[in-house]
Design a protein around this motif. Sequence first.
Motif, PDB file in Angstrom:
ATOM      1  N   GLU A  73      -3.046  32.368 -11.772  1.00  9.99           N
ATOM      2  CA  GLU A  73      -4.355  33.029 -11.870  1.00  9.99           C
ATOM      3  C   GLU A  73      -5.263  32.323 -12.878  1.00  9.99           C
ATOM      4  N   SER A  74      -4.727  32.016 -14.061  1.00  8.57           N
ATOM      5  CA  SER A  74      -5.513  31.295 -15.070  1.00  8.57           C
ATOM      6  C   SER A  74      -5.847  29.883 -14.601  1.00  8.57           C
ATOM      7  N   LYS A 131      -6.269  28.759 -11.535  1.00  6.80           N
ATOM      8  CA  LYS A 131      -7.331  28.747 -10.531  1.00  6.80           C
ATOM      9  C   LYS A 131      -8.676  29.140 -11.133  1.00  6.80           C
ATOM     10  N   ALA A 132      -8.655  29.985 -12.156  1.00  9.78           N
ATOM     11  CA  ALA A 132      -9.907  30.406 -12.788  1.00  9.78           C
ATOM     12  C   ALA A 132     -10.539  29.288 -13.607  1.00  9.78           C
ATOM     13  N   CYS A 133      -9.710  28.432 -14.199  1.00  2.00           N
ATOM     14  CA  CYS A 133     -10.218  27.394 -15.105  1.00  2.00           C
ATOM     15  C   CYS A 133     -10.418  26.034 -14.438  1.00  2.00           C
ATOM     16  N   ARG A 162      -5.594  20.535  -8.334  1.00  2.00           N
ATOM     17  CA  ARG A 162      -6.424  21.153  -7.293  1.00  2.00           C
ATOM     18  C   ARG A 162      -7.217  20.076  -6.553  1.00  2.00           C
ATOM     19  N   LYS A 221     -12.232  29.712  -1.272  1.00  2.00           N
ATOM     20  CA  LYS A 221     -11.137  30.485  -1.836  1.00  2.00           C
ATOM     21  C   LYS A 221      -9.837  30.107  -1.135  1.00  2.00           C
ATOM     22  N   GLU A 248     -18.395  29.364  -2.753  1.00  2.00           N
ATOM     23  CA  GLU A 248     -17.172  29.018  -3.454  1.00  2.00           C
ATOM     24  C   GLU A 248     -15.973  29.183  -2.524  1.00  2.00           C
TER      25      GLU A 248
END
Length: 529
Positions: free
Chosen positions: A57-58, A60-62, A387, A362, A360
């Motif tokens: 989660e972190s 993909k967020a960063c 990524r 996903k 964006e």
Amino acid sequence: MLANMALLDVEKVIRDFEAMTKDAENVQRETLKLILEENGCAEYLQNLGLNGRTDPESFKACVPLVTHKDLEPYIQRVVDGAFPLILTGKPITTISLSSGTTQGKPKFVPFNDELMETTLQIYRTSFAFRNRGLACWNCNHQCVRNSQFKNAMKAMQSQVCSPDEVIFSPDFHQSLYCHLLCGLLLREEIQLVSSTFAHSIVLAFQTFEQVWEELCGDIREGVLSSRITFPSVRSAMAKLLKPNPELADLIEKKCSGLVNWYGLIPDLFPNVKYIYGIMTGSMEHYLKKLRHYAGDVPLISADYGASEGWVGANINPTLPPESATYAVLPNIGYFEFLLEQENVEEHIQDKVNGSFNAVEPKPVGLTEVNVGEEYEVIVTSFAGLYRYRLGDVVKVMGFHNSTPELKFVCRRNLMLNINIDKNTEKDLQLSVEEAAKLIAEEKLEVVDFSSHVDVMADPVITSRKVNTIGPLELRVLRKGTFQKILEHYLGLGGALSQFKTPRCVGPTNNKVLQILCDNVAKNYFSTVF
């Protein structure tokens, strides 16, 4: 030492694979954690503010989705020998080169020990499912130079039959001639004919058609052809080549008895079990010719990966290459998948102000993909790619336990794209296949093909439906044109094992476009939409 190495325990490899794929989601989380723990001190990740966090989660967020163009400045600094911990927690000591045959310029790609280990794991897995001890011809140069790789090939009884001096010869013509000669000298021992791409195997036997009599002369007299000029190669071959008129007579009889070279491979190598190489995507075109040479010998498509790293192993080797699928190994990288429809609609126009707003994307995780859907592959590797949009479009054909089995569809960036008129590499291949059926009635064949989008002509291009896109143009090329493209590529320092005929010649690949345009024999324009 190598002679005492134990053979690969294929049953253990399969047991490990089954256990891992039954728990693919957790293996993926652990793999991402390991990647980020090893590389968390890298400048690239530090700047993105992960601050030591390793959860998906972190992450993909960063960390944003990127292409190779986005990472080029960082990779170039690695190439230039700048601060070593730019993309990885340990210095990158090796840079690989992509083929570069489409845009005319190879890409620099980081390569490290971890990627070597994933290469070996892929090889062990697919070998275990084939479960045959076989000898092969040829391997990727990046791996062949590696002692760890050589040891692993020994354990799988997959040694090459040519000496290193031949494999690493700077002249591919001389190298290929000697590969063929080595194969003939060891014809009874050859159990596998292999190269990275199907194109290379076809080229090898097309070359054999031209030089077989000279090869027989070398074997008969025990003296290497004068066409081989490198002293190191001549010295290495002299250790193998002795006068053998009986073998020369046998090969001459075999070749003279063939009808149009059908079944050449099993006639030359009576113990060959199968032919192995990448046979999907742009390589599918060569399957017809390869099957002609192979006769009844099965064709098996090699595993799925790219210059940037591996994705999956072929664990269903009995499937024909056109139907090949690849099970993703969840511990060799962290994988995400971007639904292809989202790619097509990645940018939408704001009707109010006329600007373009980015939607964006996903991506979904490895175990979240749906059977029947097409996705672009996104890779996070141990070698500093985070990524990273691989550019490959794959279709999910099913699952092996909880890991997906993928079928390669096409390269996403190889699209014949004029505004809303879009055709993929697969569309192009299907069109060529249909055309090949028509000319087959005249006993003609499509040797090779490429394409180009000309956006320089007026009027302003919008849509073929309203006659503002010009008609399709078919250009028939002179014999030997694609050989000139190969020679051009090799002249730039490329490796034959990496060569892929560019299916869509990009705007920056001016030299290849010039070769194509300079060798047009006839051209035709379509008269229908």
